[in-house]
Scaffold this motif. Sequence first.
Motif, PDB file in Angstrom:
ATOM      1  N   LEU A 228       2.497  44.441   4.137  1.00 41.68           N
ATOM      2  CA  LEU A 228       2.159  43.033   4.308  1.00 41.68           C
ATOM      3  C   LEU A 228       2.778  42.164   3.212  1.00 41.68           C
ATOM      4  O   LEU A 228       2.731  42.513   2.031  1.00 41.68           O
ATOM      5  N   ASP A 229       3.327  41.020   3.632  1.00 42.70           N
ATOM      6  CA  ASP A 229       3.780  39.993   2.704  1.00 42.70           C
ATOM      7  C   ASP A 229       2.664  38.966   2.552  1.00 42.70           C
ATOM      8  O   ASP A 229       1.779  38.869   3.400  1.00 42.70           O
ATOM      9  N   PRO A 230       2.695  38.156   1.478  1.00 40.63           N
ATOM     10  CA  PRO A 230       1.707  37.075   1.379  1.00 40.63           C
ATOM     11  C   PRO A 230       1.959  36.037   2.469  1.00 40.63           C
ATOM     12  O   PRO A 230       3.112  35.813   2.872  1.00 40.63           O
ATOM     13  N   PRO A 231       0.922  35.381   2.989  1.00 47.06           N
ATOM     14  CA  PRO A 231       1.115  34.366   4.043  1.00 47.06           C
ATOM     15  C   PRO A 231       1.908  33.185   3.515  1.00 47.06           C
ATOM     16  O   PRO A 231       1.697  32.741   2.375  1.00 47.06           O
ATOM     17  N   GLU A 426       1.126  25.463  15.666  1.00 46.57           N
ATOM     18  CA  GLU A 426       0.318  24.429  15.024  1.00 46.57           C
ATOM     19  C   GLU A 426       0.158  24.645  13.521  1.00 46.57           C
ATOM     20  O   GLU A 426      -0.539  23.882  12.855  1.00 46.57           O
ATOM     21  N   SER A 427       0.787  25.688  12.983  1.00 47.60           N
ATOM     22  CA  SER A 427       0.674  25.962  11.559  1.00 47.60           C
ATOM     23  C   SER A 427       1.705  25.146  10.771  1.00 47.60           C
ATOM     24  O   SER A 427       2.624  24.546  11.341  1.00 47.60           O
ATOM     25  N   GLU A 428       1.568  25.157   9.463  1.00 48.09           N
ATOM     26  CA  GLU A 428       2.494  24.437   8.589  1.00 48.09           C
ATOM     27  C   GLU A 428       2.963  25.363   7.472  1.00 48.09           C
ATOM     28  O   GLU A 428       2.221  26.220   7.003  1.00 48.09           O
ATOM     29  N   GLN A 429       4.197  25.162   7.064  1.00 48.13           N
ATOM     30  CA  GLN A 429       4.723  25.959   5.956  1.00 48.13           C
ATOM     31  C   GLN A 429       4.044  25.547   4.646  1.00 48.13           C
ATOM     32  O   GLN A 429       3.790  24.361   4.416  1.00 48.13           O
ATOM     33  N   THR A 430       3.732  26.527   3.805  1.00 50.96           N
ATOM     34  CA  THR A 430       3.072  26.249   2.538  1.00 50.96           C
ATOM     35  C   THR A 430       4.099  25.854   1.474  1.00 50.96           C
ATOM     36  O   THR A 430       5.276  26.148   1.616  1.00 50.96           O
TER      37      THR A 430
END
Length: 430
Positions: A228-231, A426-430
């Motif tokens: 897993l990578d960090p979100p 519907e998500s957004e890049q951090t």
Amino acid sequence: MPIPFQYSTAEVVERLARFLRAGIESMHTDAGTAGTTYTLKLRRGEARSFTITEREIDEALAPLKQLNLHDETAMYNDTRYEIVVVEESAAVVRSLREGLSVHDPEAKLHFEISPPSDHYLLWLLMALPADSREMLYMGPSSLIGSFIENDPMANALQIIKRAQNRRVTLKLRSEVKVPLRRFQAAVTSLSFHVAYNLDTALVPLRYLDEVSRRSRISRMRRASADELDPPRRTYVEDLVNHYVLAVSTESSTVQFLSFYHVLEHFFETVFTQDLVHTVQQSLTDPGFSYKRRKDVLQLIKAITKAMPTRGEATTFSEAEALRLCLHRYVSLPDLVKQLDQYDPTLLTHYATAEVAFSKGAPVNLRGSDHEAIMRDLGKRIYSTRNALVHSKDGDKAKYTPFKDEAILLREIPLLRFIAEMVIVSESEQT
């Protein structure tokens, strides 16, 4: 019906080796009664070896000749019944996986929850797809190696039973001969009894898809937590809550409706935006005049049709809102690719078969008419949702638990992948 099992000893050993992350090191034929002895060696960690003989496999499988199969996973005769079950509970109580043994002297019936019997486990290993290793929740190679170290005489079957520490079966034994329906009634009674007293759901898995579906997803995604990578995106919390609920439950009904709620979250927004666009198009059309009564009445009629009044409330067409959501969020090439990776038979199934209990329309996701695909896809999903929600007797199509479960299971991957597209879109890049 009789239990189909037409695998050779060599095929059984190969499957055991696959699930234990081992290779077949050697074969030795004994002139005595043991037959062929297979030596297996772990591929990871310390290369520990263990064996299993042809005789041990034959003895383990012998009870299958006296048993029948109901649905796809219930094994029975007139005195015995066994089915794989899962436990669902939010309460911190003693897990049923630790074992349960209850005897009813009046009914002459014994209930037991414990690891699968040898014949059931071997049959399940062979009945599931070869890449369904995760269905047994196998421990790491180091744990398997420790079992061999602590008990060097343990054979491959004994090791795999110890290594899979979460999959259990419900076993019923009757002191007198009883029909299948008596066992089924006893399973239902125990399920309610456990839920009422322990606040724990004991869920029989009646179909192989229920047992293997998590491993299918695991095969498509990350193999382990180590990968897993960090979100790198932020997601809408309400959508994530519905999605996690669906993934966390074994209930096919809850899964389908939870994935549906992800789409439903945007129904009003998408529908309103489409209606506003329609009104704007009408108002700016060169043939429209606000001074012409006929034009204004036609526009009012279109709005009223789109948003009818029920009592004192103004509503909108949920079926149309679903279609608009599908248009906005679904990439058909990506959906086809994911479904084909998950189960290559699903696309043909969706194209040729309606949903029997809901009369959901067939949909050819590989077709060329995009508008027709979205229309049929919306109809299939919406009619199935309605059948799950409408439990009253009457003319409306409805879902019957257990009876229709195998049909519903095939609809869940379709809605899951669509829900994931909505959440990511519907998500957004951090």
